[in-house]
Design an enzyme around this catalytic site. Structure first.
Site, PDB file in Angstrom:
ATOM      1  CD  GLU A  39     -10.521  33.368 -16.240  1.00 10.99           C
ATOM      2  OE1 GLU A  39     -11.564  32.912 -15.716  1.00 10.99           O
ATOM      3  OE2 GLU A  39      -9.488  32.702 -16.386  1.00 10.99           O
ATOM      4  CE  LYS A 110      -7.171  31.030 -13.801  1.00 10.90           C
ATOM      5  NZ  LYS A 110      -8.277  30.721 -14.743  1.00 10.90           N
ATOM      6  CB  CYS A 144     -11.263  32.164 -12.745  1.00  5.02           C
ATOM      7  SG  CYS A 144     -12.745  31.142 -12.963  1.00  5.02           S
TER       8      CYS A 144
HETATM    9  C1  ACM Z   1     -11.429  29.152 -14.631  1.00  2.00           C
HETATM   10  O1  ACM Z   1     -10.422  29.277 -13.938  1.00  2.00           O
HETATM   11  N1  ACM Z   1     -11.678  29.950 -15.638  1.00  2.00           N
HETATM   12  C2  ACM Z   1     -12.393  28.086 -14.338  1.00  2.00           C
END
Ligand code: ACM
Length: 273
Positions: A39, A110, A144
């Site tokens: 990420e 995301k 993530c």
């Molecule tokens: C995250 O979602 N970077 C912990």
């Protein structure tokens, strides 16, 4: 067989050029069909304010990171998944892209933002997407903290993902173990490409947990890296193994689902038959 890789590194905070160069150099001699980077691999993570994000965010697919990753994909004849801060008008997204050797590309924003990300990024609006990687292998994208929501991996699997690509900047201690269950409960491969290192905001240090990993549809660890070294996990897999959702001769993971009983009683309008 299909060769997959997770590249674990520490990006150079707020330097897109240096971060890309590092990512490219690390996999200079890598031979793989699918390469997953962490990420926000182009920028680092610990933004203090929106100005930090603005300094490194790029439109997609017109940014220099896209061009760099497209060239890397063509040079290695590999599909590449990488996370980056995306700008779109006056909004910023924590995004991941899949770029294929033929130049085709896909964007995921995301869905579940973590902690201070909510100060800078808009929640993703692409939905959870499954797209064709090299050799038309269907891969699902999540980023993530999406791991914390089992619905994310489930939706990707229901939509045909054989491999979940999971660029990460993990700080909590649970994800790597949880992804074994995400793999098992959906019978898919997963590639969690996590970063290492520490970044600082004011008096707070953020430690990233490394241990990037590749898991099998039976919830096994195929490869797991160290918590603190820049290195690459590589595995040869047969993605089609993820098509078999048989649990016993009388049980099928998807066939036995009872979605009518999975509705949220607070949202009864979602009830399905
Ligand atoms: C995250 O979602 N970077 C912990």
């Amino acid at each position: 067989m299909y060769k997959i890789a997770a590249v674990q590194l520490s990006p150079v905070f707020l330097s897109v050029e240096a971060s890309l160069k590092k990512a490219g150099m690390m996999c200079e001699s890598l031979d793989a069909d699918l390469i997953v980077f962490p990420e926000l691999v182009t920028s680092g993570y610990a933004f203090s304010n929106k100005d930090d994000v603005a300094a490194v965010a790029e439109p997609f697919p017109n940014g220099k990171s896209f061009r760099y990753m497209r060239d890397l994909s063509a040079r290695h004849n590999a599909s590449v998944v990488y996370g980056f801060p995306e700008s779109d008008g006056d909004k910023y997204y924590n995004s991941a892209a899949l770029v294929n050797p033929d130049g085709s590309h896909y964007l995921y924003r995301k869905t579940h933002l973590f902690y201070r990300e909510k100060l800078f990024f808009s929640p993703g609006d692409t939905g959870l997407i499954v797209c064709p990687a090299k050799n038309k292998v269907p891969v699902g994208l999540m980023i993530c903290f999406d791991w914390q929501f089992p619905e994310a991996a489930r939706v990707l699997a229901l939509n045909g993902a054989e491999i979940i690509c999971h660029p990460s900047n993990l700080v909590l201690p649970w994800c790597q173990q949880a992804m074994l269950t995400r793999s098992l409960e959906n019978r898919v491969f997963s590639i969690t490409a996590n970063r290492i290192g520490t970044e600082v905001i004011g008096s707070t240090s953020i430690n990233f947990t490394g241990q990037s990993q590749i898991t099998s549809p039976l919830g096994e660890i195929i490869q797991r890296l160290s918590p603190n070294l820049e290195e690459i996990a590589v595995a040869e897999i047969n993605p089609e193994a993820a098509r078999d959702k048989t649990v016993t001769e009388m049980n099928n993971l998807f066939g036995d689902r009872r979605p009518a009983f999975y509705t949220d009683i607070l949202n009864p309008r979602q009830r399905q038959t």
